[in-house]
Design an enzyme around this catalytic site. Structure first.
Site, PDB file in Angstrom:
ATOM      1  N   HIS A   1      45.230 -12.193  13.981  1.00 45.44           N
ATOM      2  CA  HIS A   1      45.787 -11.140  14.825  1.00 45.44           C
ATOM      3  C   HIS A   1      46.322 -10.019  13.938  1.00 45.44           C
TER       4      HIS A   1
ATOM      5  N   VAL B   1       6.565  10.108  31.397  1.00 51.37           N
ATOM      6  CA  VAL B   1       6.094  11.413  30.929  1.00 51.37           C
ATOM      7  C   VAL B   1       4.573  11.327  30.890  1.00 51.37           C
TER       8      VAL B   1
ATOM      9  N   ALA C   1      14.269  -7.125  11.603  1.00 46.35           N
ATOM     10  CA  ALA C   1      14.194  -7.382  10.163  1.00 46.35           C
ATOM     11  C   ALA C   1      14.695  -8.787   9.822  1.00 46.35           C
TER      12      ALA C   1
ATOM     13  N   LYS D   1       0.819  -1.222   0.000  1.00 50.73           N
ATOM     14  CA  LYS D   1       0.000   0.000   0.000  1.00 50.73           C
ATOM     15  C   LYS D   1       0.851   1.269   0.000  1.00 50.73           C
TER      16      LYS D   1
ATOM     17  N   GLU E   1      12.938   6.952  31.051  1.00 49.20           N
ATOM     18  CA  GLU E   1      12.614   5.525  30.893  1.00 49.20           C
ATOM     19  C   GLU E   1      11.761   5.074  32.076  1.00 49.20           C
TER      20      GLU E   1
ATOM     21  N   GLY F   1      15.431   4.844  20.933  1.00 51.81           N
ATOM     22  CA  GLY F   1      15.833   6.000  21.724  1.00 51.81           C
ATOM     23  C   GLY F   1      17.339   6.164  21.755  1.00 51.81           C
TER      24      GLY F   1
ATOM     25  N   LEU G   1       8.481   0.097  -2.202  1.00 52.48           N
ATOM     26  CA  LEU G   1       8.614  -1.241  -1.607  1.00 52.48           C
ATOM     27  C   LEU G   1       9.632  -1.189  -0.458  1.00 52.48           C
TER      28      LEU G   1
ATOM     29  N   GLY H   1       8.159   1.514  21.932  1.00 53.22           N
ATOM     30  CA  GLY H   1       7.866   0.201  21.365  1.00 53.22           C
ATOM     31  C   GLY H   1       7.024   0.323  20.108  1.00 53.22           C
TER      32      GLY H   1
ATOM     33  N   GLY I   1       3.719  -6.135   9.079  1.00 50.75           N
ATOM     34  CA  GLY I   1       4.630  -5.406   9.952  1.00 50.75           C
ATOM     35  C   GLY I   1       4.016  -4.766  11.177  1.00 50.75           C
TER      36      GLY I   1
HETATM   37  P1  FAD Z   1       7.453  -4.028   7.700  1.00 50.69           P
HETATM   38  O1  FAD Z   1       8.854  -3.743   7.350  1.00 50.69           O
HETATM   39  O2  FAD Z   1       6.799  -3.131   8.683  1.00 50.69           O
HETATM   40  O3  FAD Z   1       6.640  -4.009   6.337  1.00 50.69           O
HETATM   41  C1  FAD Z   1       5.266  -4.149   6.293  1.00 50.69           C
HETATM   42  C2  FAD Z   1       4.767  -3.609   4.969  1.00 50.69           C
HETATM   43  O4  FAD Z   1       3.418  -3.984   4.807  1.00 50.69           O
HETATM   44  C3  FAD Z   1       4.796  -2.087   4.845  1.00 50.69           C
HETATM   45  O5  FAD Z   1       5.443  -1.716   3.654  1.00 50.69           O
HETATM   46  C4  FAD Z   1       3.330  -1.686   4.821  1.00 50.69           C
HETATM   47  O6  FAD Z   1       3.095  -0.540   4.004  1.00 50.69           O
HETATM   48  C5  FAD Z   1       2.704  -2.922   4.208  1.00 50.69           C
HETATM   49  N1  FAD Z   1       1.288  -3.108   4.521  1.00 50.69           N
HETATM   50  C6  FAD Z   1       0.691  -3.100   5.746  1.00 50.69           C
HETATM   51  N2  FAD Z   1      -0.628  -3.379   5.639  1.00 50.69           N
HETATM   52  C7  FAD Z   1      -0.868  -3.560   4.324  1.00 50.69           C
HETATM   53  C8  FAD Z   1      -2.025  -3.891   3.577  1.00 50.69           C
HETATM   54  N3  FAD Z   1      -3.197  -4.123   4.167  1.00 50.69           N
HETATM   55  N4  FAD Z   1      -1.908  -3.967   2.226  1.00 50.69           N
HETATM   56  C9  FAD Z   1      -0.732  -3.762   1.616  1.00 50.69           C
HETATM   57  N5  FAD Z   1       0.405  -3.468   2.262  1.00 50.69           N
HETATM   58  C10 FAD Z   1       0.334  -3.380   3.604  1.00 50.69           C
HETATM   59  N6  FAD Z   1      15.304  -4.085  12.745  1.00 50.69           N
HETATM   60  C11 FAD Z   1      16.524  -4.638  12.624  1.00 50.69           C
HETATM   61  O7  FAD Z   1      16.625  -5.873  12.546  1.00 50.69           O
HETATM   62  N7  FAD Z   1      17.650  -3.880  12.572  1.00 50.69           N
HETATM   63  C12 FAD Z   1      17.613  -2.533  12.657  1.00 50.69           C
HETATM   64  O8  FAD Z   1      18.645  -1.871  12.614  1.00 50.69           O
HETATM   65  C13 FAD Z   1      16.347  -1.912  12.802  1.00 50.69           C
HETATM   66  N8  FAD Z   1      16.245  -0.582  12.884  1.00 50.69           N
HETATM   67  C14 FAD Z   1      15.011  -0.003  13.006  1.00 50.69           C
HETATM   68  C15 FAD Z   1      14.946   1.384  13.123  1.00 50.69           C
HETATM   69  C16 FAD Z   1      13.722   1.997  13.261  1.00 50.69           C
HETATM   70  C17 FAD Z   1      13.661   3.508  13.376  1.00 50.69           C
HETATM   71  C18 FAD Z   1      12.531   1.225  13.239  1.00 50.69           C
HETATM   72  C19 FAD Z   1      11.186   1.878  13.337  1.00 50.69           C
HETATM   73  C20 FAD Z   1      12.593  -0.153  13.130  1.00 50.69           C
HETATM   74  C21 FAD Z   1      13.836  -0.772  13.020  1.00 50.69           C
HETATM   75  N9  FAD Z   1      13.956  -2.163  12.933  1.00 50.69           N
HETATM   76  C22 FAD Z   1      15.200  -2.730  12.830  1.00 50.69           C
HETATM   77  C23 FAD Z   1      12.784  -3.043  12.932  1.00 50.69           C
HETATM   78  C24 FAD Z   1      12.447  -3.470  11.503  1.00 50.69           C
HETATM   79  O9  FAD Z   1      12.200  -2.332  10.712  1.00 50.69           O
HETATM   80  C25 FAD Z   1      11.241  -4.393  11.484  1.00 50.69           C
HETATM   81  O10 FAD Z   1      11.466  -5.486  12.357  1.00 50.69           O
HETATM   82  C26 FAD Z   1      10.985  -4.931  10.093  1.00 50.69           C
HETATM   83  O11 FAD Z   1      10.780  -3.903   9.171  1.00 50.69           O
HETATM   84  C27 FAD Z   1       9.775  -5.868  10.095  1.00 50.69           C
HETATM   85  O12 FAD Z   1       9.562  -6.359   8.812  1.00 50.69           O
HETATM   86  P2  FAD Z   1       8.128  -6.820   8.303  1.00 50.69           P
HETATM   87  O13 FAD Z   1       8.357  -7.337   6.922  1.00 50.69           O
HETATM   88  O14 FAD Z   1       7.499  -7.697   9.298  1.00 50.69           O
HETATM   89  O15 FAD Z   1       7.240  -5.501   8.245  1.00 50.69           O
HETATM   90  P1  NAI Z   2      11.839  -0.916  22.672  1.00 50.63           P
HETATM   91  O1  NAI Z   2      10.872  -1.927  23.064  1.00 50.63           O
HETATM   92  O2  NAI Z   2      13.215  -1.289  22.260  1.00 50.63           O
HETATM   93  O3  NAI Z   2      12.023   0.148  23.857  1.00 50.63           O
HETATM   94  C1  NAI Z   2      10.953   0.876  24.384  1.00 50.63           C
HETATM   95  C2  NAI Z   2      11.376   1.415  25.737  1.00 50.63           C
HETATM   96  O4  NAI Z   2      10.376   2.316  26.182  1.00 50.63           O
HETATM   97  C3  NAI Z   2      11.507   0.323  26.800  1.00 50.63           C
HETATM   98  O5  NAI Z   2      12.717   0.515  27.482  1.00 50.63           O
HETATM   99  C4  NAI Z   2      10.287   0.544  27.682  1.00 50.63           C
HETATM  100  O6  NAI Z   2      10.501   0.163  29.018  1.00 50.63           O
HETATM  101  C5  NAI Z   2      10.111   2.048  27.561  1.00 50.63           C
HETATM  102  N1  NAI Z   2       8.771   2.551  27.844  1.00 50.63           N
HETATM  103  C6  NAI Z   2       7.573   1.974  27.540  1.00 50.63           C
HETATM  104  N2  NAI Z   2       6.561   2.767  27.943  1.00 50.63           N
HETATM  105  C7  NAI Z   2       7.120   3.869  28.499  1.00 50.63           C
HETATM  106  C8  NAI Z   2       6.601   5.064  29.070  1.00 50.63           C
HETATM  107  N3  NAI Z   2       5.301   5.283  29.141  1.00 50.63           N
HETATM  108  N4  NAI Z   2       7.470   5.979  29.546  1.00 50.63           N
HETATM  109  C9  NAI Z   2       8.823   5.770  29.460  1.00 50.63           C
HETATM  110  N5  NAI Z   2       9.362   4.662  28.932  1.00 50.63           N
HETATM  111  C10 NAI Z   2       8.530   3.730  28.430  1.00 50.63           C
HETATM  112  O7  NAI Z   2      11.096  -0.073  21.523  1.00 50.63           O
HETATM  113  P2  NAI Z   2      11.617   1.004  20.489  1.00 50.63           P
HETATM  114  O8  NAI Z   2      12.919   1.557  20.894  1.00 50.63           O
HETATM  115  O9  NAI Z   2      10.462   1.910  20.281  1.00 50.63           O
HETATM  116  O10 NAI Z   2      11.836   0.116  19.194  1.00 50.63           O
HETATM  117  C11 NAI Z   2      10.738  -0.600  18.611  1.00 50.63           C
HETATM  118  C12 NAI Z   2      11.186  -1.851  17.961  1.00 50.63           C
HETATM  119  O11 NAI Z   2      11.973  -1.582  16.820  1.00 50.63           O
HETATM  120  C13 NAI Z   2      11.993  -2.719  18.879  1.00 50.63           C
HETATM  121  O12 NAI Z   2      11.255  -3.867  19.159  1.00 50.63           O
HETATM  122  C14 NAI Z   2      13.225  -3.077  18.145  1.00 50.63           C
HETATM  123  O13 NAI Z   2      13.371  -4.450  18.056  1.00 50.63           O
HETATM  124  C15 NAI Z   2      13.051  -2.480  16.755  1.00 50.63           C
HETATM  125  N6  NAI Z   2      14.276  -1.756  16.436  1.00 50.63           N
HETATM  126  C16 NAI Z   2      15.421  -2.466  16.273  1.00 50.63           C
HETATM  127  C17 NAI Z   2      16.599  -1.840  16.042  1.00 50.63           C
HETATM  128  C18 NAI Z   2      17.831  -2.640  15.911  1.00 50.63           C
HETATM  129  O14 NAI Z   2      17.725  -3.841  15.775  1.00 50.63           O
HETATM  130  N7  NAI Z   2      19.000  -2.039  15.939  1.00 50.63           N
HETATM  131  C19 NAI Z   2      16.694  -0.381  15.935  1.00 50.63           C
HETATM  132  C20 NAI Z   2      15.437   0.267  16.174  1.00 50.63           C
HETATM  133  C21 NAI Z   2      14.289  -0.417  16.387  1.00 50.63           C
END
Ligand code: FAD
Ligand code: NAI
Length: 466
Positions: free
Chosen positions: A445, A237, A321, A34, A203, A185, A38, A272, A144
């Site tokens: 090394h 907060v 991912a 949607k 936190e 964060g 992609l 989260g 997702g």
């Molecule tokens: P998504 O990537 O969320 O994709 C879902 C897709 O489905 C979207 O394109 C959406 O538009 C589409 N969709 C939804 N509903 C519909 C519908 N009804 N019809 C058609 N299309 C639809 N994970 C890591 O492993 N490493 C990282 O470094 C990392 N960094 C992150 C940083 C941030 C800021 C965020 C927010 C997340 C991060 N993540 C990271 C988490 C990672 O992005 C997700 O775990 C991953 O994208 C999940 O993949 P997915 O395929 O399940 O869903």
């Molecule tokens: P998170 O689950 O990692 O952290 C959320 C934090 O917010 C927790 O420490 C929680 O205790 C706290 N929290 C919850 N409610 C709160 C409140 N009301 N006030 C203050 N603190 C509160 O979630 P985040 O950072 O939003 O990331 C979302 C997801 O994206 C994660 O599950 C993560 O796996 C994925 N992600 C992965 C990355 C990576 O693999 N490098 C990078 C960024 C995201």
């Protein structure tokens, strides 16, 4: 009416990887997306843009603080934020084009629009007021997740932002208040702190990075504080008021009590993410959700509706991912009659800060809770030659091995390149290897990876350089 073997809804890392694998296995496949591009959250507003900004801001900080001590004299670096954002966008575009190429190469039809499941074997795709129904043997839901919101705090993506807005700020905030000391964060806090923002993280719990090993989280917090992060743990907060000059956040102890007001220019809400199932028509179609709104699946990714499967952030498990990708491959293989499988005990987690934090398997807290007797071997980067010459000695490697069998149960690293280093532990654990196996494996090394070998030696109390 078009008919397929498989229709995948969503083209994030779960969906597009599933589609490619299914096509490799001979299925006629379509993906439904949607979004205009992609790649899902990961490519557009998640993993990739955040890593581009983490890289660029790290280079900025190195030029500012580290070059001089190595005898590299440059004039003070100047931040050109629009150019940095352009660098980020080029990275996004390149990766999105890569997914488009993979769809073409694997002869996967891309159906642009919102997918709705009408029942077994039927998906309606709607865009711009028009809709079509496609028929398919199987459906995979890979839709997702979305940001979790805080009641009473309205995200406008300008001053009060989610990760999406925080990846596109137009200027460096003077004061950035972050709600949630999780992965987002700390990563996005690092980006803006390196570029000049004062960062305070509030936190709810009394620790950062819940789920990570406690010792790692404590040391990482100290490192971030040394860098200039401020933490308010055990706090919440309860509201944010905006006036024309600043945002005023009301912060209270988590257990309740007197509130204080903290001023900020930008507030980042990152508490989260929640599964995304809007518009899929799951209830009407008979696809059950669990008590946390995730699509309910069995051990083979099957939902409660015949021929419908689900993977990635929309189902239980870490929202990562690579977890979504592996599930995508596994379900495609299951649909092809093979034994697709994901080993949930060996899914690495990485925080891409400086230093990085990486982890695979059990934490000490989890082993204690499960009553498993273990031996810990630890080795600090201060004793690793390569880290010493590069003067990047923050952090350590910790290996947790079963006390009786020596099988490695968990590996936790804080340090530069920890995200790359974790994979030898993943391979070892995938093969059920022991600390002794790792300790007897020759490591080049001088590398930072020698700290892993030394930590494995330390499990047997015979580290050489400590
Ligand atoms: P998504 O990537 O969320 O994709 C879902 C897709 O489905 C979207 O394109 C959406 O538009 C589409 N969709 C939804 N509903 C519909 C519908 N009804 N019809 C058609 N299309 C639809 N994970 C890591 O492993 N490493 C990282 O470094 C990392 N960094 C992150 C940083 C941030 C800021 C965020 C927010 C997340 C991060 N993540 C990271 C988490 C990672 O992005 C997700 O775990 C991953 O994208 C999940 O993949 P997915 O395929 O399940 O869903
Ligand atoms: P998170 O689950 O990692 O952290 C959320 C934090 O917010 C927790 O420490 C929680 O205790 C706290 N929290 C919850 N409610 C709160 C409140 N009301 N006030 C203050 N603190 C509160 O979630 P985040 O950072 O939003 O990331 C979302 C997801 O994206 C994660 O599950 C993560 O796996 C994925 N992600 C992965 C990355 C990576 O693999 N490098 C990078 C960024 C995201």
């Amino acid at each position: 009416m078009a008919t397929y073997d498989l229709v995948v809804i969503g083209t994030g890392p779960g969906g597009y990887v599933c589609a490619v694998r299914a096509s490799q296995l001979g299925m006629k496949v379509a993906v439904v997306e949607k979004n205009a591009t992609l790649g899902g959250t990961c490519l557009n507003v998640g993993c990739m843009p955040s890593k581009a900004l983490l890289h660029a801001s790290e280079m900025f900080e190195e030029a500012e603080h580290s070059f001089a001590k190595m005898g590299v004299s440059v004039s003070a670096p100047k931040l050109e934020l629009p150019a940095m954002m352009n660098f980020k966008q080029q990275g996004i575009d390149g990766n999105v084009k890569g997914v488009e190429f993979l769809m073409k190469k694997n002869k996967i039809d891309v159906l642009k629009g919102t997918g709705k499941i009408l029942g077994t074997g039927k998906v309606e795709v709607s865009a711009d007021g028009k809709s079509q129904v496609v028929e398919t043997k199987n459906i995979v839901i890979a839709t997702g997740s979305d940001i979790a919101r805080l009641k009473g705090i309205e995200i406008d993506e300008k001053r009060i932002v989610s990760s999406t807005g925080a990846l596109s700020l137009e200027k460096v905030p003077g004061k950035l208040l972050i709600i949630g000391a999780g992965v987002i964060g700390l990563e996005l806090g690092s980006v803006w702190h390196r570029l000049g923002a004062e960062v305070m993280v509030v936190e709810f719990l009394d620790r950062i990075l819940p789920g990570m090993d406690g010792e790692v989280a404590r040391q990482f917090q100290r490192i971030l504080e040394k860098q200039g992060f401020a933490f308010k743990l055990g706090s919440k907060v309860t509201g944010v008021e905006a006036n024309s000059k600043a945002l005023l956040a009301k912060v209270e102890p988590a257990a309740g009590g007197a509130a204080e007001t903290i001023e900020a220019d930008v507030v980042l809400v990152c508490i989260g993410r929640v599964p995304y199932t809007d518009g899929l028509g799951l209830k009407e179609a008979g696809v059950a959700l669990d008590n946390r709104g995730r699509v309910q699946i069995d051990a083979h990714f099957a939902t409660t509706l015949k021929g419908v499967y689900a993977i990635g952030d929309v189902v239980a498990g870490p929202m990562l991912a690579h977890k979504a990708e592996d599930e995508g491959v596994a379900v495609a293989e299951i649909l092809a009659g093979q034994a697709g499988h994901v080993n949930y005990d060996v899914i690495p987690g990485v925080v891409y800060t400086t230093p990085e934090v990486s982890s695979v398997g059990k934490t000490e807290e989890e082993l204690k809770q499960a009553g498993v007797a273990y031996t810990a071997g630890k080795f600090p980067f201060t004793a690793n030659g390569r880290s010493k010459v590069n003067q990047t000695t923050d952090g350590f490697v910790k290996i947790l091995a079963d006390a009786k069998t020596d099988r490695v149960l968990g590996v936790h690293i804080i340090g530069r390149e920890a995200g790359e280093m974790i994979h030898e532990a993943c391979v070892l654990m995938e093969f059920g290897g022991s600390a002794e196996d790792l300790a007897r494996t020759c490591h080049a090394h001088p590398t930072r990876s020698e700290a892993i070998k030394e930590a494995a030696l330390a499990v047997g109390k015979r580290a050489i350089h400590m």
